[in-house]
Design a protein around this motif. Structure first.
Motif, PDB file in Angstrom:
ATOM      1  N   UNK A  85      30.871 -28.256 -13.981  1.00  0.00           N
ATOM      2  CA  UNK A  85      31.662 -29.394 -14.467  1.00  0.00           C
ATOM      3  C   UNK A  85      30.750 -30.372 -15.206  1.00  0.00           C
ATOM      4  N   UNK A  86      29.606 -30.628 -14.600  1.00  0.00           N
ATOM      5  CA  UNK A  86      28.694 -31.600 -15.206  1.00  0.00           C
ATOM      6  C   UNK A  86      28.212 -31.110 -16.585  1.00  0.00           C
ATOM      7  N   UNK A  87      27.974 -29.826 -16.682  1.00  0.00           N
ATOM      8  CA  UNK A  87      27.498 -29.295 -17.962  1.00  0.00           C
ATOM      9  C   UNK A  87      28.624 -29.286 -18.999  1.00  0.00           C
ATOM     10  N   UNK A  88      29.845 -29.095 -18.526  1.00  0.00           N
ATOM     11  CA  UNK A  88      30.984 -29.206 -19.462  1.00  0.00           C
ATOM     12  C   UNK A  88      31.040 -30.640 -19.995  1.00  0.00           C
ATOM     13  N   UNK A  89      30.921 -31.577 -19.074  1.00  0.00           N
ATOM     14  CA  UNK A  89      30.966 -32.984 -19.483  1.00  0.00           C
ATOM     15  C   UNK A  89      29.814 -33.338 -20.424  1.00  0.00           C
ATOM     16  N   UNK A  90      28.690 -32.619 -20.259  1.00  0.00           N
ATOM     17  CA  UNK A  90      27.530 -32.890 -21.128  1.00  0.00           C
ATOM     18  C   UNK A  90      27.697 -32.252 -22.505  1.00  0.00           C
ATOM     19  N   UNK A  91      28.717 -31.374 -22.646  1.00  0.00           N
ATOM     20  CA  UNK A  91      28.968 -30.812 -23.978  1.00  0.00           C
ATOM     21  C   UNK A  91      28.917 -29.295 -24.069  1.00  0.00           C
ATOM     22  N   UNK A  92      28.585 -28.594 -22.958  1.00  0.00           N
ATOM     23  CA  UNK A  92      28.626 -27.122 -23.018  1.00  0.00           C
ATOM     24  C   UNK A  92      30.085 -26.702 -23.132  1.00  0.00           C
ATOM     25  N   UNK A  93      30.374 -25.725 -23.953  1.00  0.00           N
ATOM     26  CA  UNK A  93      31.774 -25.314 -24.142  1.00  0.00           C
ATOM     27  C   UNK A  93      31.986 -23.815 -23.950  1.00  0.00           C
ATOM     28  N   UNK A  94      30.935 -23.084 -23.632  1.00  0.00           N
ATOM     29  CA  UNK A  94      31.115 -21.648 -23.411  1.00  0.00           C
ATOM     30  C   UNK A  94      30.202 -21.196 -22.281  1.00  0.00           C
ATOM     31  N   UNK A  95      30.698 -20.231 -21.526  1.00  0.00           N
ATOM     32  CA  UNK A  95      29.958 -19.711 -20.366  1.00  0.00           C
ATOM     33  C   UNK A  95      29.835 -18.204 -20.495  1.00  0.00           C
ATOM     34  N   UNK A  96      28.651 -17.688 -20.251  1.00  0.00           N
ATOM     35  CA  UNK A  96      28.473 -16.239 -20.141  1.00  0.00           C
ATOM     36  C   UNK A  96      28.125 -15.949 -18.689  1.00  0.00           C
ATOM     37  N   UNK A  97      29.047 -15.345 -17.986  1.00  0.00           N
ATOM     38  CA  UNK A  97      28.827 -15.029 -16.573  1.00  0.00           C
ATOM     39  C   UNK A  97      29.543 -13.725 -16.268  1.00  0.00           C
ATOM     40  N   UNK A 118      27.713 -12.514  -3.797  1.00  0.00           N
ATOM     41  CA  UNK A 118      29.069 -12.268  -3.345  1.00  0.00           C
ATOM     42  C   UNK A 118      30.021 -12.174  -4.542  1.00  0.00           C
ATOM     43  N   UNK A 119      30.738 -11.057  -4.599  1.00  0.00           N
ATOM     44  CA  UNK A 119      31.635 -10.826  -5.742  1.00  0.00           C
ATOM     45  C   UNK A 119      32.731 -11.894  -5.817  1.00  0.00           C
ATOM     46  N   UNK A 120      33.303 -12.225  -4.662  1.00  0.00           N
ATOM     47  CA  UNK A 120      34.393 -13.217  -4.680  1.00  0.00           C
ATOM     48  C   UNK A 120      33.908 -14.569  -5.198  1.00  0.00           C
ATOM     49  N   UNK A 121      32.701 -14.935  -4.760  1.00  0.00           N
ATOM     50  CA  UNK A 121      32.159 -16.228  -5.189  1.00  0.00           C
ATOM     51  C   UNK A 121      31.978 -16.242  -6.714  1.00  0.00           C
ATOM     52  N   UNK A 122      31.508 -15.119  -7.227  1.00  0.00           N
ATOM     53  CA  UNK A 122      31.293 -15.008  -8.678  1.00  0.00           C
ATOM     54  C   UNK A 122      32.616 -15.079  -9.436  1.00  0.00           C
ATOM     55  N   UNK A 123      33.591 -14.331  -8.935  1.00  0.00           N
ATOM     56  CA  UNK A 123      34.894 -14.327  -9.614  1.00  0.00           C
ATOM     57  C   UNK A 123      35.535 -15.711  -9.567  1.00  0.00           C
ATOM     58  N   UNK A 124      35.386 -16.354  -8.430  1.00  0.00           N
ATOM     59  CA  UNK A 124      35.945 -17.699  -8.259  1.00  0.00           C
ATOM     60  C   UNK A 124      35.327 -18.665  -9.277  1.00  0.00           C
ATOM     61  N   UNK A 125      34.011 -18.528  -9.465  1.00  0.00           N
ATOM     62  CA  UNK A 125      33.327 -19.413 -10.405  1.00  0.00           C
ATOM     63  C   UNK A 125      33.746 -19.112 -11.855  1.00  0.00           C
ATOM     64  N   UNK A 126      33.912 -17.830 -12.149  1.00  0.00           N
ATOM     65  CA  UNK A 126      34.350 -17.447 -13.503  1.00  0.00           C
ATOM     66  C   UNK A 126      35.732 -18.066 -13.767  1.00  0.00           C
ATOM     67  N   UNK A 127      36.623 -17.963 -12.774  1.00  0.00           N
ATOM     68  CA  UNK A 127      37.979 -18.524 -12.953  1.00  0.00           C
ATOM     69  C   UNK A 127      37.918 -20.042 -13.094  1.00  0.00           C
ATOM     70  N   UNK A 128      37.044 -20.637 -12.311  1.00  0.00           N
ATOM     71  CA  UNK A 128      36.907 -22.103 -12.368  1.00  0.00           C
ATOM     72  C   UNK A 128      36.428 -22.539 -13.760  1.00  0.00           C
ATOM     73  N   UNK A 129      35.428 -21.803 -14.290  1.00  0.00           N
ATOM     74  CA  UNK A 129      34.886 -22.156 -15.616  1.00  0.00           C
ATOM     75  C   UNK A 129      35.986 -22.045 -16.674  1.00  0.00           C
ATOM     76  N   UNK A 130      36.779 -20.997 -16.562  1.00  0.00           N
ATOM     77  CA  UNK A 130      37.874 -20.805 -17.533  1.00  0.00           C
ATOM     78  C   UNK A 130      38.862 -21.974 -17.430  1.00  0.00           C
ATOM     79  N   UNK A 131      39.161 -22.337 -16.187  1.00  0.00           N
ATOM     80  CA  UNK A 131      40.119 -23.421 -15.971  1.00  0.00           C
ATOM     81  C   UNK A 131      39.598 -24.757 -16.514  1.00  0.00           C
ATOM     82  N   UNK A 132      38.297 -24.926 -16.402  1.00  0.00           N
ATOM     83  CA  UNK A 132      37.706 -26.170 -16.924  1.00  0.00           C
ATOM     84  C   UNK A 132      37.840 -26.278 -18.448  1.00  0.00           C
TER      85      UNK A 132
END
Ligand code: SF4
Length: 435
Positions: free
Chosen positions: A242-254, A272-286
């Motif tokens: 979230x902080x990096x989005x606010x700083x201006x990052x607009x794309x994630x490679x994960x 952990x696969x679930x943790x990774x997937x959860x973070x990927x979904x969160x980044x997309x949602x952001x």
């Protein structure tokens, strides 16, 4: 050739912002309209640059008109080459089943898992050529000839994890490096100002030496150069993303690496696969542009796993598919494994194009390690996106994620020249127009 400097190319064509609806803008490129997410204070009638679907900066009318005048002829000439190369010819040696499956693609139907498995099992050269050509034709019809070229900066080879396939895993006895924030910013500045890059991918192992404050400063300063900032830093907290989005990052490679839970647990101890997937979904949602994907050819991978990987990438809402081959690295538990074949990678690209006709599909640098023609063949099998290594040479050779990397000694300018030649020979414009 259209260079904007001696060894620089235009990675984006300026377009005119012709409409704004909410936070989405419509940009006109020689009469073609593309949608972009607005991330500046641009107004209708102004000229802008977009990357990865994000409007990243405004450009003066004079500069835009000068660049557009240079591009106009080239833009249409390249399209013609691409159209010619993406035509499909049957040889008469294809089976009725393969033709029936590809006909579904041609009329815009989604393939079933069974269809995808049947294509994956093909081993006849004529049929495979038809599969790749059909995928390339679909890419041309749905995405035209734009091919985004992003600069990747590998800023640290420290990682706290021990993935079995990775050359920079924690227990590897390689020489480690960390670029300081100032070195990272300077390298990005060189890539942007001297070499013309419009999108910078910041990649590292999972290295917590870079705390949120350091990362946010790096992102902020690079975003201020008027480019798209991509982050590829592995699993960090949601707050960090979230902080990096606010700083201006607009794309994630994960990447999630594999959808097969058993394989994931065996090859990525402590993660952990679930943790990774959860973070990927969160980044997309952001609101991040999402690049995600998997490794092709992990031990024990079945054809079903590969199809599941493609479908999971799609279901995560990937804007860009990123997958690469397994290239066994020395002194890792997988060092004796066989590398993924080029054929399997090309099939994966084609099937991905069928599964998601509008997607950006990345040809990673690992393709070149497998075979010097693999990048070209990947682009002709449905891919439409590239990354060029812009890491300073003294660090680049230490980012030994897999052996035999072709770009470790190559000067950035040399990499750009070869890439432009490759793209032009295929009628691709090394630009990113938006979505
Ligand atoms: S694959 Fe990524 S997370 Fe795993 S060891 Fe390598 S750099 Fe670290």
């Amino acid at each position: 050739m259209l260079y904007s400097g001696e060894n620089t190319l235009c990675y984006a064509i300026p377009g005119k912002l012709v409409a704004i609806k909410g936070n989405i803008g419509v940009v006109d490129y020689f009469g073609e309209h593309r949608n972009v997410l607005i991330d500046t204070d641009a107004k209708v009638g102004e000229y802008v640059y977009a990357q990865g679907g994000v409007l990243i900066s405004k450009v003066s009318k004079e500069e835009a008109e000068e660049t557009l005048a240079l591009w106009k002829e080239q833009f249409f000439a390249l399209k013609k080459v691409d159209q010619k190369l993406s035509s499909v010819k049957k040889t008469g040696k294809e089976s009725a089943n393969t033709l029936a499956i590809l006909q579904k693609v041609n009329v815009g139907k989604q393939l079933s898992k069974e269809d995808m498995l049947a294509l994956l099992k093909l081993d006849n050269a004529a049929e495979l050529k038809l599969v790749y050509d059909t995928a390339n034709n679909l890419r041309q019809k749905r995405n035209d000839n734009a091919c985004c070229v992003h600069g990747i900066l590998e800023f640290s080879n420290y990682c706290k994890n021990n993935c079995h396939y990775c050359g920079i895993r924690k227990s590897s006895r390689i020489k480690r490096y960390r670029m300081t924030p100032d070195e990272i910013i300077a390298a990005a500045e060189h890539a942007v100002k001297e070499l013309g890059f419009k999108a910078i991918v910041l990649q590292s192992g999972e290295d917590e030496w870079y705390d949120d404050e350091r990362l946010a400063r790096i992102v902020r300063e690079i975003r201020a150069m008027g480019v798209l900032v991509f982050i590829s830093i592995g699993v960090r907290s949601k707050e960090t993303y979230k902080r990096l989005y606010d700083a201006g990052a607009r794309a994630v490679l994960l990447r999630f690496e594999t959808s097969n839970r058993k394989t994931f647990d065996a090859l990525r101890p402590g993660t952990n696969l679930d943790e990774r997937l959860e973070l990927i979904k969160y980044a997309k949602k952001l609101g991040y542009i999402l690049a995600t994907g998997f490794i092709v050819g992990l031990p024990g991978e079945t054809d079903e796993d590969l199809i599941d990987n493609i479908l999971l990438t799609r279901s995560l809402g990937a804007d860009m598919y990123s997958f690469g081959p397994l290239i066994p690295a020395e002194e890792t538990p997988l060092e004796k494994q066989k590398p993924t074949t080029k054929e399997m990678l090309l099939k994966t690209i084609a099937l991905t194009r069928f599964a998601d006709p509008e997607a950006k599909i990345l040809v990673t640098t690992a393709f070149e390690t497998l075979d010097k023609d693999a990048r070209r063949e990947g682009l002709l099998a449905g891919a439409n996106s590239l990354m060029l290594n812009i890491t300073p040479v003294q660090f680049r050779k230490l980012y030994r994620i897999y052996p035999g990397r072709p770009d470790t000694d190559k000067k950035i300018e040399e990499g750009i020249k070869q890439t432009v030649e490759l793209l032009y020979s295929l009628g691709r414009a090394p630009t990113d127009l938006g979505i």
